[in-house]
Design an enzyme around this catalytic site. Structure first.
Site, PDB file in Angstrom:
ATOM      1  N   LYS A 182       0.845  -1.202   0.000  1.00 25.44           N
ATOM      2  CA  LYS A 182       0.000   0.000   0.000  1.00 25.44           C
ATOM      3  C   LYS A 182       0.884   1.257   0.000  1.00 25.44           C
ATOM      4  O   LYS A 182       2.029   1.225   0.451  1.00 25.44           O
ATOM      5  CB  LYS A 182      -0.908  -0.011   1.238  1.00 25.44           C
ATOM      6  CG  LYS A 182      -1.871  -1.201   1.275  1.00 25.44           C
ATOM      7  CD  LYS A 182      -2.862  -1.157   0.133  1.00 25.44           C
ATOM      8  CE  LYS A 182      -3.974  -2.162   0.256  1.00 25.44           C
ATOM      9  NZ  LYS A 182      -3.651  -3.526  -0.165  1.00 25.44           N
TER      10      LYS A 182
HETATM   11  C1  LIG Z   1      -9.720  -3.864  -1.214  1.00 29.51           C
HETATM   12  C2  LIG Z   1      -8.986  -4.476  -0.053  1.00 29.51           C
HETATM   13  N1  LIG Z   1      -9.642  -4.697   1.093  1.00 29.51           N
HETATM   14  C3  LIG Z   1      -9.042  -5.230   2.161  1.00 29.51           C
HETATM   15  C4  LIG Z   1      -7.709  -5.578   2.135  1.00 29.51           C
HETATM   16  C5  LIG Z   1      -7.099  -6.210   3.347  1.00 29.51           C
HETATM   17  O1  LIG Z   1      -6.068  -5.432   3.877  1.00 29.51           O
HETATM   18  P1  LIG Z   1      -5.044  -6.043   4.930  1.00 29.51           P
HETATM   19  O2  LIG Z   1      -4.008  -6.782   4.169  1.00 29.51           O
HETATM   20  O3  LIG Z   1      -4.500  -4.818   5.632  1.00 29.51           O
HETATM   21  O4  LIG Z   1      -5.812  -6.910   5.848  1.00 29.51           O
HETATM   22  C6  LIG Z   1      -6.969  -5.359   0.982  1.00 29.51           C
HETATM   23  C7  LIG Z   1      -5.544  -5.732   0.971  1.00 29.51           C
HETATM   24  O5  LIG Z   1      -4.854  -5.895   0.059  1.00 29.51           O
HETATM   25  C8  LIG Z   1      -7.619  -4.799  -0.154  1.00 29.51           C
HETATM   26  O6  LIG Z   1      -6.937  -4.600  -1.292  1.00 29.51           O
END
Ligand SMILES: Cc1ncc(COP(=O)(O)O)c(C=O)c1O
Length: 376
Positions: A182
């Site tokens: 990110k």
């Molecule tokens: C659209 C979306 N939602 C949720 C997530 C979940 O994030 P995390 O890896 O911080 O749990 C991601 C992660 O890549 C994502 O791209």
């Protein structure tokens, strides 16, 4: 020639010394750096209530729980997202109800949301795909009329605005991700922003086992007992993560602007092609990902061609309803959500990060051009 990676982080000396300070201090988790990060992110977003958590996934799980989503409830969302969005619904014992997306943007279609509401619907999760905000005013008005909670999956966004509405302005809970790829990252990490004070206190407990007081707030004088008042999770942000994130906040806008310039360079180079379609965006997108749509029958061979030419690429995303677990559990046909399925079969994400030079972008475009020409 050097390989052009799909993603490279931008962490450096400022983050190193920030983490060093934590290592030389008393609290490694749920301490003063987490609180400082929550204040700084809140200030940046124009919001007061920020809860630092271990990931966006756990943030979504806890936000749904705090909003009262539980067994048997339905939560409407999009199949054009990462599995974390709908997995969070399943982890709460609820049922994700997918609706199709707008073919021009890949974003959840508010009319389709309205049409999918049943007496069991409890919440809607909007996903700000690739950094572009969903149509929040339309979704807010549906949720208000039908008495539903509205969650923003803002994993792809730090800074974004559309038609005068900012991220986290209209959602009941907005969940951010600081995962490794990110634009702002601590390897793993997340944050939940809420506007309601009761929800805020609940989420602060839920991230820490449902315990009434964390260690830092009990530190100092004589021993203070803690109590467990509800069943919670082990899902708080650590001070090491917060220390990595704090120095990045001041660069968010500048880095977003650079990513937008890269996107525009890609768009100028690829816009006229008949064998590549581009999704549209408007307002102030976070520009987390840049995707091109190629013919479905060529997509995997284009990925191979890019890899052979030293270009990192990814697929964000194959539509969730076409993945084995969801297909087997819910019996979805591909054409249940044909627009999302089509994007999922055609999409390729190209490199997009601040360290990418203009000449790197030109190399990616040339590699895509060569690959497509060879396959014609
Ligand atoms: C659209 C979306 N939602 C949720 C997530 C979940 O994030 P995390 O890896 O911080 O749990 C991601 C992660 O890549 C994502 O791209």
């Amino acid at each position: 020639m050097d390989r052009i990676e799909f993603y490279k982080h931008d962490l450096g000396d400022a983050e190193l010394s920030s983490v060093k300070e934590v290592i030389g201090s008393l609290f490694l988790t749920l301490g003063p750096r987490v609180a400082a990060f929550e204040r700084a992110l809140g200030h940046f977003l124009g919001q007061e209530r920020v809860v630092g958590v271990s990931s966006c996934t756990m943030g979504l799980v806890m936000a749904l729980e705090a909003l009262g989503v539980g067994a048997g409830d339905e939560v409407i969302t999009t199949p054009m997202t990462f599995i974390a969005t709908s997995n969070a619904v399943l982890l709460q014992g609820a049922v994700p109800v997918f609706v199709d997306v707008d073919p021009k943007t890949g974003l959840i279609d508010p009319d389709a949301v309205e049409a999918a509401i049943t007496p069991r619907t409890r919440a809607v999760i909007a996903v700000h795909l690739y950094g572009q905000l969903a149509d929040m005013p339309a979704l807010r008005s549906i949720c208000d009329r039908r008495k539903l909670s509205l969650v923003e999956d803002a994993a792809h966004v730090i800074e974004a605005e559309r038609a005068g509405v900012r991220v986290a302005e209209l959602g009941d809970a907005t969940v951010f991700s600081f995962y490794a790829t990110k634009p702002m990252t601590s390897g793993d990490g997340g944050a939940i922003v809420v506007r309601d004070a009761v929800l805020f206190d609940r989420l602060r407990r839920l991230r820490n086992h449902g315990v009434s007081k964390d260690a830092a707030s009990r530190h100092g004088g004589s021993y203070v007992h803690w109590d467990m008042v509800e069943l919670g999770y082990k899902a708080a942000m650590t001070d090491l993560e917060a220390a990595l994130l704090i120095p990045q906040i001041e660069h968010v806008s500048r880095r977003r602007d650079r990513r937008q310039a890269i996107v525009q360079r890609y768009e100028r180079a690829l816009g006229g092609r008949t064998d590549v379609d581009l999704l549209s965006w408007s307002g102030r997108s976070s520009h987390h990902l840049f995707t091109v749509l190629v013919p479905a029958r060529l997509r995997d061979r284009v990925l191979e061609g890019l890899a052979a030419r030293g270009i990192g690429a990814a697929v964000n995303y194959r539509a969730i309803h076409t993945l084995t677990y969801y297909k087997e559990r819910f019996g979805y046909a591909r054409d249940a959500f044909p627009v999302a399925a089509d994007i999922g079969e055609r999409t390729i994400s190209l490199p997009l990060y601040t360290q990418l030079l203009d000449r790197d972008v030109d190399r990616v475009v040339a590699a895509l051009d060569e690959t497509l020409s060879a396959l014609r």
